[in-house]
Design a protein around this motif. Structure first.
Motif, PDB file in Angstrom:
ATOM      1  N   PHE A  93      -2.159   5.744  -0.437  1.00 18.23           N
ATOM      2  CA  PHE A  93      -2.062   4.706   0.585  1.00 18.23           C
ATOM      3  C   PHE A  93      -0.770   4.733   1.403  1.00 18.23           C
ATOM      4  CE2 PHE A  93      -0.926   0.484   2.080  1.00 18.23           C
ATOM      5  CZ  PHE A  93      -2.024   0.186   2.856  1.00 18.23           C
ATOM      6  N   PRO A  94       0.411   4.732   0.752  1.00 19.09           N
ATOM      7  CA  PRO A  94       1.641   4.674   1.570  1.00 19.09           C
ATOM      8  C   PRO A  94       1.758   5.872   2.516  1.00 19.09           C
ATOM      9  CG  PRO A  94       2.116   4.183  -0.725  1.00 19.09           C
ATOM     10  CD  PRO A  94       0.692   4.694  -0.679  1.00 19.09           C
ATOM     11  N   GLU A  95       1.430   7.089   2.013  1.00 21.99           N
ATOM     12  CA  GLU A  95       1.543   8.279   2.845  1.00 21.99           C
ATOM     13  C   GLU A  95       0.517   8.261   3.973  1.00 21.99           C
ATOM     14  OE1 GLU A  95       3.654  10.656   3.549  1.00 21.99           O
ATOM     15  OE2 GLU A  95       4.804   9.270   2.303  1.00 21.99           O
ATOM     16  N   GLU A  96      -0.725   7.875   3.620  1.00 22.30           N
ATOM     17  CA  GLU A  96      -1.780   7.851   4.635  1.00 22.30           C
ATOM     18  C   GLU A  96      -1.457   6.802   5.700  1.00 22.30           C
ATOM     19  OE1 GLU A  96      -3.932  10.146   4.671  1.00 22.30           O
ATOM     20  OE2 GLU A  96      -5.202   9.453   6.320  1.00 22.30           O
ATOM     21  N   ALA A  97      -0.927   5.668   5.279  1.00 24.12           N
ATOM     22  CA  ALA A  97      -0.567   4.624   6.248  1.00 24.12           C
ATOM     23  C   ALA A  97       0.476   5.154   7.218  1.00 24.12           C
ATOM     24  CB  ALA A  97      -0.048   3.387   5.520  1.00 24.12           C
ATOM     25  N   ARG A  98       1.444   5.929   6.691  1.00 22.61           N
ATOM     26  CA  ARG A  98       2.466   6.507   7.569  1.00 22.61           C
ATOM     27  C   ARG A  98       1.848   7.526   8.515  1.00 22.61           C
ATOM     28  NH1 ARG A  98       5.729   6.199   2.890  1.00 22.61           N
ATOM     29  NH2 ARG A  98       7.328   4.624   3.221  1.00 22.61           N
ATOM     30  N   GLY A 112      -5.671   0.767  -0.444  1.00 17.20           N
ATOM     31  CA  GLY A 112      -5.268   1.607  -1.558  1.00 17.20           C
ATOM     32  C   GLY A 112      -4.217   0.900  -2.375  1.00 17.20           C
ATOM     33  N   VAL A 113      -3.502   1.704  -3.115  1.00 20.02           N
ATOM     34  CA  VAL A 113      -2.548   1.153  -4.060  1.00 20.02           C
ATOM     35  C   VAL A 113      -1.135   1.462  -3.583  1.00 20.02           C
ATOM     36  CG1 VAL A 113      -1.870   1.086  -6.484  1.00 20.02           C
ATOM     37  CG2 VAL A 113      -4.231   1.630  -5.871  1.00 20.02           C
ATOM     38  N   ALA A 114      -0.292   0.465  -3.572  1.00 18.73           N
ATOM     39  CA  ALA A 114       1.117   0.658  -3.256  1.00 18.73           C
ATOM     40  C   ALA A 114       1.921  -0.279  -4.130  1.00 18.73           C
ATOM     41  CB  ALA A 114       1.393   0.380  -1.782  1.00 18.73           C
ATOM     42  N   THR A 115       3.087   0.190  -4.540  1.00 21.90           N
ATOM     43  CA  THR A 115       3.960  -0.699  -5.298  1.00 21.90           C
ATOM     44  C   THR A 115       4.580  -1.694  -4.335  1.00 21.90           C
ATOM     45  OG1 THR A 115       5.902   0.678  -4.954  1.00 21.90           O
ATOM     46  CG2 THR A 115       4.540   1.186  -6.873  1.00 21.90           C
ATOM     47  N   GLU A 118       6.989   0.081  -2.133  1.00 17.74           N
ATOM     48  CA  GLU A 118       6.354   0.879  -1.081  1.00 17.74           C
ATOM     49  C   GLU A 118       5.845  -0.018   0.048  1.00 17.74           C
ATOM     50  OE1 GLU A 118       4.701   4.617  -3.771  1.00 17.74           O
ATOM     51  OE2 GLU A 118       3.544   2.771  -3.626  1.00 17.74           O
ATOM     52  N   THR A 119       5.252  -1.152  -0.339  1.00 13.87           N
ATOM     53  CA  THR A 119       4.769  -2.106   0.664  1.00 13.87           C
ATOM     54  C   THR A 119       5.920  -2.577   1.531  1.00 13.87           C
ATOM     55  OG1 THR A 119       3.089  -2.849  -0.895  1.00 13.87           O
ATOM     56  CG2 THR A 119       3.532  -4.281   0.973  1.00 13.87           C
ATOM     57  N   HIS A 120       7.030  -2.886   0.884  1.00 12.37           N
ATOM     58  CA  HIS A 120       8.227  -3.350   1.588  1.00 12.37           C
ATOM     59  C   HIS A 120       8.704  -2.275   2.570  1.00 12.37           C
ATOM     60  CE1 HIS A 120      11.698  -5.989   1.936  1.00 12.37           C
ATOM     61  NE2 HIS A 120      12.412  -4.896   2.086  1.00 12.37           N
ATOM     62  N   ASP A 121       8.744  -1.021   2.119  1.00 11.07           N
ATOM     63  CA  ASP A 121       9.178   0.073   2.989  1.00 11.07           C
ATOM     64  C   ASP A 121       8.270   0.190   4.203  1.00 11.07           C
ATOM     65  OD1 ASP A 121      11.224   0.611   1.318  1.00 11.07           O
ATOM     66  OD2 ASP A 121      10.329   2.381   0.382  1.00 11.07           O
ATOM     67  N   LEU A 122       6.958   0.110   3.965  1.00  8.47           N
ATOM     68  CA  LEU A 122       6.006   0.243   5.074  1.00  8.47           C
ATOM     69  C   LEU A 122       6.243  -0.859   6.101  1.00  8.47           C
ATOM     70  CD1 LEU A 122       2.758   1.114   3.094  1.00  8.47           C
ATOM     71  CD2 LEU A 122       4.026   2.631   4.611  1.00  8.47           C
ATOM     72  N   GLY A 126       7.597  -0.924  10.243  1.00  7.57           N
ATOM     73  CA  GLY A 126       6.770  -1.502  11.300  1.00  7.57           C
ATOM     74  C   GLY A 126       5.296  -1.204  11.118  1.00  7.57           C
ATOM     75  N   ILE A 127       4.902  -0.848   9.904  1.00 11.25           N
ATOM     76  CA  ILE A 127       3.500  -0.562   9.633  1.00 11.25           C
ATOM     77  C   ILE A 127       2.864  -1.812   9.038  1.00 11.25           C
ATOM     78  CG2 ILE A 127       1.900   0.877   8.313  1.00 11.25           C
ATOM     79  CD1 ILE A 127       4.143   3.042   8.344  1.00 11.25           C
ATOM     80  N   ALA A 128       1.794  -2.253   9.674  1.00 13.92           N
ATOM     81  CA  ALA A 128       1.179  -3.495   9.235  1.00 13.92           C
ATOM     82  C   ALA A 128       0.370  -3.270   7.963  1.00 13.92           C
ATOM     83  CB  ALA A 128       0.281  -4.055  10.340  1.00 13.92           C
ATOM     84  N   VAL A 129       0.841  -3.785   6.881  1.00 10.91           N
ATOM     85  CA  VAL A 129       0.082  -3.733   5.638  1.00 10.91           C
ATOM     86  C   VAL A 129      -0.055  -5.148   5.121  1.00 10.91           C
ATOM     87  CG1 VAL A 129       0.779  -1.410   4.988  1.00 10.91           C
ATOM     88  CG2 VAL A 129       2.148  -3.337   4.238  1.00 10.91           C
ATOM     89  N   MET A 130      -1.142  -5.386   4.417  1.00  6.73           N
ATOM     90  CA  MET A 130      -1.363  -6.727   3.903  1.00  6.73           C
ATOM     91  C   MET A 130      -1.673  -6.626   2.421  1.00  6.73           C
ATOM     92  SD  MET A 130      -4.049  -9.621   5.128  1.00  6.73           S
ATOM     93  CE  MET A 130      -5.476  -8.683   4.642  1.00  6.73           C
TER      94      MET A 130
END
Ligand SMILES: [Zn+2]
Length: 141
Positions: A93-98, A112-115, A118-122, A126-130
């Motif tokens: 998830f984090p890599e694909e989101a990037r 997907g799964v992010a710690t 990782e969510t904080h980094d995304l 400026g990547i919108a994750v929820m």
């Protein structure tokens, strides 16, 4: 929101809802307040005040983001909709989101799964994750 007990020149009592204490003063100055019973505009506020539900003026340190133990039905519906309309990329998830963010991968909704980190980094990038308040499971298609 704040609820004030108001009283008019004829001692009629009623409630008024205001965004803040200053809002009451502004509305009063502009003559926007009047008694619903006798239309008198010499309104005073009684000393009791209740804080409404929005908690807009609650001290920040009292706000604690706590997930409810059971999900309300609306939230479950929302999660169902997300699950049906996203592609599961699991731990990627984090890599694909990037990659999607950098337009190196087709734009689409993924889950997907992010710690937490990782969510904080995304979010920092400026990547919108929820974050969804649901544990990852194996049997989702
Ligand atoms: Zn009145």
């Amino acid at each position: 929101m704040i609820v004030f007990e108001l009283i008019c020149g004829d001692r009629h009592r009623f409630e008024g809802w205001f965004a803040s204490a200053g809002d009451f003063e502004r509305q009063k100055r502009r003559g926007l307040l009047s008694c619903p019973v006798c239309n008198d505009s010499s309104i005073e506020k009684l000393l009791t005040a209740k804080i409404g539900r929005t908690e807009a003026e609650a001290p920040a340190e009292k706000k604690q983001p706590a997930a409810p133990p059971t999900l309300p039905e609306k939230l479950r519906d929302m999660i169902d909709a997300i699950l049906l309309n996203t592609e599961d990329v699991g731990r990627e998830f984090p890599e694909e989101a990037r990659r999607i963010h950098r337009k190196e991968a087709p734009e689409r909704s993924i889950r997907g799964v992010a710690t937490g980190e990782e969510t904080h980094d995304l979010l920092d990038e400026g990547i919108a994750v929820m974050p969804l308040p649901i544990p990852p499971r194996e049997d989702w298609h």
